[in-house]
Motif scaffolding. Sequence first.
Motif, PDB file in Angstrom:
ATOM      1  N   UNK A 111       0.864  -1.227  -0.340  1.00  0.00           N
ATOM      2  CA  UNK A 111       0.465   0.091  -0.083  1.00  0.00           C
ATOM      3  C   UNK A 111       1.047   1.091   0.113  1.00  0.00           C
ATOM      4  N   UNK A 112       1.767   0.847   0.944  1.00  0.00           N
ATOM      5  CA  UNK A 112       2.871   2.456   1.055  1.00  0.00           C
ATOM      6  C   UNK A 112       3.466   2.898  -0.698  1.00  0.00           C
ATOM      7  N   UNK A 113       3.756   1.524  -1.094  1.00  0.00           N
ATOM      8  CA  UNK A 113       4.443   1.702  -2.609  1.00  0.00           C
ATOM      9  C   UNK A 113       3.729   2.200  -3.377  1.00  0.00           C
ATOM     10  N   UNK A 114       2.818   1.771  -3.319  1.00  0.00           N
ATOM     11  CA  UNK A 114       1.334   2.146  -4.103  1.00  0.00           C
ATOM     12  C   UNK A 114       1.150   3.646  -4.071  1.00  0.00           C
ATOM     13  N   UNK A 115       1.153   3.457  -2.892  1.00  0.00           N
ATOM     14  CA  UNK A 115       0.345   5.682  -2.778  1.00  0.00           C
ATOM     15  C   UNK A 115       1.433   6.546  -2.950  1.00  0.00           C
ATOM     16  N   UNK A 116       3.381   5.847  -2.796  1.00  0.00           N
ATOM     17  CA  UNK A 116       4.545   6.341  -3.024  1.00  0.00           C
ATOM     18  C   UNK A 116       4.384   6.769  -4.326  1.00  0.00           C
ATOM     19  N   UNK A 140       9.393   4.146  -7.840  1.00  0.00           N
ATOM     20  CA  UNK A 140      11.032   4.222  -7.477  1.00  0.00           C
ATOM     21  C   UNK A 140      10.463   3.414  -6.230  1.00  0.00           C
ATOM     22  N   UNK A 141      11.418   1.803  -6.255  1.00  0.00           N
ATOM     23  CA  UNK A 141      11.665   0.867  -5.383  1.00  0.00           C
ATOM     24  C   UNK A 141      11.679   1.629  -3.871  1.00  0.00           C
ATOM     25  N   UNK A 142      11.056   1.462  -3.042  1.00  0.00           N
ATOM     26  CA  UNK A 142      11.290   1.585  -1.606  1.00  0.00           C
ATOM     27  C   UNK A 142      11.552   0.523  -0.734  1.00  0.00           C
ATOM     28  N   UNK A 143      12.526   0.711   0.480  1.00  0.00           N
ATOM     29  CA  UNK A 143      12.890  -0.384   0.726  1.00  0.00           C
ATOM     30  C   UNK A 143      12.194  -0.839   1.704  1.00  0.00           C
ATOM     31  N   UNK A 144      12.332  -1.963   2.181  1.00  0.00           N
ATOM     32  CA  UNK A 144      10.971  -2.319   3.075  1.00  0.00           C
ATOM     33  C   UNK A 144      11.733  -1.405   4.425  1.00  0.00           C
ATOM     34  N   UNK A 145      10.522  -1.423   4.737  1.00  0.00           N
ATOM     35  CA  UNK A 145       9.958  -0.329   5.964  1.00  0.00           C
ATOM     36  C   UNK A 145       9.820  -1.270   6.962  1.00  0.00           C
TER      37      UNK A 145
END
Length: 392
Positions: A274-279, A298-303
């Motif tokens: 969800x964070x990746x898609x909203x980002x 832009x790929x996010x690191x694991x939260x």
Amino acid sequence: MSETDELFGIAEVSTSIGLEPDTLRYFERQGVVPSPRRDGAGRRRYTTADVELIRMLVHLRGTGMPLADIAQFTGADHEAADPAGLRVELLTAHRRRIHDRREELDRALDVITRKIADFSDRITGPAHLLDRPDCTIAFDVRGEGPLLFLVGAPAGRAGFAALAHELTGRFTVVTHDPRGIGASRAVPGMAEPTPEVLAEDLAALVDRFTGGPALYVGTSGGAVTLLELAKRHPGLVGRAVLHEPPLVSLLDDADLAARAAAAFSVAEADPQRAVQEFFDLSGAAHRTGPDQTPPASVALPGLPVEELDKNRYFLGRMAGPTVFYVPDVEAVRRVPVTLCAGSQSHHQMARRATQALAGLLGLPLMDMPGNHLGASAEPAEFAHALTLLLEP
């Protein structure tokens, strides 16, 4: 060189450019800059063109261009067949490196800003508490002057700590954790954090201080809270500055709305996704000028676990009612409102929505420092700009 060209000694060049004479000599020995001409006593004599070339070298070196590339740029290491073409090629490659580095630094800055907020929250001491029928709201008060409420959703006391510090010389600044955020922890039976509910929480907090109008700054979801406060309690609004309310509801963009709804729908089960898609759909962490658009993804690191838990609540329960909120334009027209957006937020979801709102209200859109995160990432500059907007 003509006889009228001005010549400079190494000490003059050193003072003008800010490089020690030994550094200039070192660059010359390394072949990074061409050797200047010498006078009859063997002293270096620099022309104006030499000085400007060295000045450019300083800029390139300061932004991380390799010395070998700088030597090629200056033409000190060999005679290029096409010097202008070579320089364009070198500068283009260097611009690409700087752009990539800037994106990395922006991401690092966002992480550092969040950590500053976290640690600031820990050193502020115990929060004041406001009892609501179904929860308890934590708030802080600092400074002296006119009453100013900083309002966020999800940003709370920690997110506004740096900005509040910058404003305390001019205002009595009140920050609070919206229900379910920070010390205003979610409890069983608590009402959902819709703009309507958050506006009533804010009204109760304002009543704790004054029964009359106050000043407000709302960022992101907090700006949406203020739109609802203006509808329900216009008498409490002395002036409200709204920074980038992310109202997807105002954009004629069915694809964007569908992507947002999809991100919110998976937040409980898969907050990382969800964070990746909203980002990606918001573009809010990027810095984009008028001629730039955010990257598609832009790929996010694991939260970490705590960030995932926060986003289960924010994206799963708070964000949807916020971005799909439909403001009462006629009600908002009856209170003093200023709309603003980041000068580096162009073509991002929230700035586009704020432009749409400005069009409906017939108001100008004021530029603010930074991007969607300017209030926390650039607190000093943001506070200065806010002070001008809040003056009578």
